[in-house]
Design a protein around this motif. Structure first.
Motif, PDB file in Angstrom:
ATOM      1  N   PRO A  18       0.826  -1.214   0.000  1.00 52.90           N
ATOM      2  CA  PRO A  18       0.000   0.000   0.000  1.00 52.90           C
ATOM      3  C   PRO A  18       0.860   1.263   0.000  1.00 52.90           C
ATOM      4  N   HIS A  19       0.210   2.413  -0.177  1.00 58.93           N
ATOM      5  CA  HIS A  19       0.889   3.688   0.051  1.00 58.93           C
ATOM      6  C   HIS A  19       1.220   3.771   1.545  1.00 58.93           C
ATOM      7  N   LEU A  20       2.371   4.369   1.863  1.00 61.14           N
ATOM      8  CA  LEU A  20       2.794   4.478   3.260  1.00 61.14           C
ATOM      9  C   LEU A  20       3.092   5.923   3.620  1.00 61.14           C
ATOM     10  N   LEU A  21       2.551   6.360   4.746  1.00 58.44           N
ATOM     11  CA  LEU A  21       2.810   7.711   5.234  1.00 58.44           C
ATOM     12  C   LEU A  21       3.658   7.642   6.484  1.00 58.44           C
ATOM     13  N   HIS A  22       4.872   8.203   6.398  1.00 53.40           N
ATOM     14  CA  HIS A  22       5.787   8.287   7.529  1.00 53.40           C
ATOM     15  C   HIS A  22       5.751   9.710   8.096  1.00 53.40           C
ATOM     16  N   ASP A  23       6.604   9.976   9.057  1.00 54.91           N
ATOM     17  CA  ASP A  23       6.647  11.303   9.656  1.00 54.91           C
ATOM     18  C   ASP A  23       7.058  12.377   8.662  1.00 54.91           C
ATOM     19  N   ASP A  24       7.939  12.031   7.739  1.00 52.40           N
ATOM     20  CA  ASP A  24       8.474  13.065   6.854  1.00 52.40           C
ATOM     21  C   ASP A  24       8.449  12.690   5.378  1.00 52.40           C
ATOM     22  N   VAL A  25       7.837  11.572   5.037  1.00 55.06           N
ATOM     23  CA  VAL A  25       7.815  11.152   3.631  1.00 55.06           C
ATOM     24  C   VAL A  25       6.564  10.328   3.350  1.00 55.06           C
ATOM     25  N   LEU A  26       6.057  10.472   2.149  1.00 51.23           N
ATOM     26  CA  LEU A  26       4.949   9.644   1.660  1.00 51.23           C
ATOM     27  C   LEU A  26       5.501   8.723   0.591  1.00 51.23           C
ATOM     28  N   ARG A  27       5.356   7.427   0.803  1.00 56.73           N
ATOM     29  CA  ARG A  27       5.774   6.458  -0.209  1.00 56.73           C
ATOM     30  C   ARG A  27       4.589   6.118  -1.079  1.00 56.73           C
ATOM     31  N   VAL A  28       4.639   6.572  -2.315  1.00 52.26           N
ATOM     32  CA  VAL A  28       3.576   6.318  -3.287  1.00 52.26           C
ATOM     33  C   VAL A  28       3.928   5.039  -4.035  1.00 52.26           C
ATOM     34  N   ARG A  29       3.044   4.062  -3.974  1.00 46.71           N
ATOM     35  CA  ARG A  29       3.376   2.768  -4.567  1.00 46.71           C
ATOM     36  C   ARG A  29       2.252   2.285  -5.488  1.00 46.71           C
ATOM     37  N   GLN A  30       2.637   1.438  -6.398  1.00 44.60           N
ATOM     38  CA  GLN A  30       1.672   0.737  -7.248  1.00 44.60           C
ATOM     39  C   GLN A  30       2.254  -0.615  -7.611  1.00 44.60           C
ATOM     40  N   ALA A  31       1.612  -1.644  -7.076  1.00 45.32           N
ATOM     41  CA  ALA A  31       2.060  -3.022  -7.278  1.00 45.32           C
ATOM     42  C   ALA A  31       3.563  -3.131  -6.965  1.00 45.32           C
ATOM     43  N   ALA A  32       4.306  -3.815  -7.863  1.00 39.85           N
ATOM     44  CA  ALA A  32       5.730  -4.025  -7.606  1.00 39.85           C
ATOM     45  C   ALA A  32       6.617  -3.134  -8.447  1.00 39.85           C
ATOM     46  N   HIS A  33       6.032  -2.230  -9.242  1.00 42.31           N
ATOM     47  CA  HIS A  33       6.852  -1.470 -10.177  1.00 42.31           C
ATOM     48  C   HIS A  33       6.987   0.012  -9.839  1.00 42.31           C
ATOM     49  N   VAL A  34       6.252   0.505  -8.837  1.00 42.11           N
ATOM     50  CA  VAL A  34       6.402   1.903  -8.437  1.00 42.11           C
ATOM     51  C   VAL A  34       6.544   1.970  -6.929  1.00 42.11           C
ATOM     52  N   ASP A  35       7.569   2.636  -6.470  1.00 43.35           N
ATOM     53  CA  ASP A  35       7.777   2.892  -5.039  1.00 43.35           C
ATOM     54  C   ASP A  35       8.529   4.220  -4.946  1.00 43.35           C
TER      55      ASP A  35
END
Length: 208
Positions: A103-120
């Protein structure tokens, strides 16, 4: 060689995702290898896609059976096609698993935008100028824009203050200043990013 290595890494991530899905252990950690603790929030984007992927997998399974019957008198061709068909079934299952456990992940200082196994893609919160809920069903390719639709739809738009580097599956670099993505709960994601940006902007500098 670089292309082959990139494809091999992608296949490995699909396999790991499938194992995580079977073990019911989503990848919601800060570094991709932990247990998701430490205040990290996960936002899924694959809701409603299960039926679509299951239907596609079923079609592939029927095609596998049909080809096995048609090629039963040609053993060599039968074996080759069977391997390819079984790989396709594994690939489809791994793709759905990756959508589910990454999934998309929200940390204290960064948002990890993901899609399946090919975008992080890691998006620093201090680079986000604005976040808004915006449903779009058409996405024309444009310089500086990254569109990550699910079911042809995006629901959240991130406008950045300056470009960040996005690398495609095959390693091609694109500098993007606008990101459109999909989230099952777009309101929750937009609100969470807004609050996290506010906290990040008032957080005192850490002592060196």
């Amino acid at each position: 060689m670089r292309t082959a290595a990139a494809l091999a890494r992608h296949e490995l991530r699909l396999l790991v995702s499938l194992l995580r899905w079977l073990a019911r252990r989503p990848d919601s950690s800060s570094d991709g290898d932990g247990d998701g603790k430490g205040g990290v929030r996960a936002f899924g984007y694959a809701q409603g896609q299960g039926a679509v992927m299951a239907g596609f997998w079923f079609v592939c399974a029927v095609e596998t059976f049909a080809m096995a019957v048609l090629l039963r008198n040609w053993p060599t061709a039968h074996r080759v096609v069977l391997v390819l068909d079984l790989y396709t079934l594994l690939f489809v299952a791994g793709l759905y698993a990756a959508w589910t456990v990454r999934p998309h992940l929200l940390h204290d200082d960064v948002l990890r935008v993901r899609q399946a196994a090919h975008v992080d893609l890691r998006v620093p919160l201090d680079r986000i100028a604005a976040v808004r809920r915006e449903t779009r069903t058409t996405h024309e390719r444009a310089d500086g824009e990254l569109n990550l639709p699910v079911g042809s739809r995006t629901t959240v738009t991130l406008q950045l203050t300056s470009p960040i580097a996005h690398f495609t599956l095959l390693g091609r670099r694109r500098d993007v200043t606008l990101i459109r993505l999909h989230a099952d709960d777009d309101r929750a994601l937009a609100d969470a990013v807004t609050r996290a940006r506010s906290r990040s902007s008032v957080r005192p500098d850490r002592p060196r």
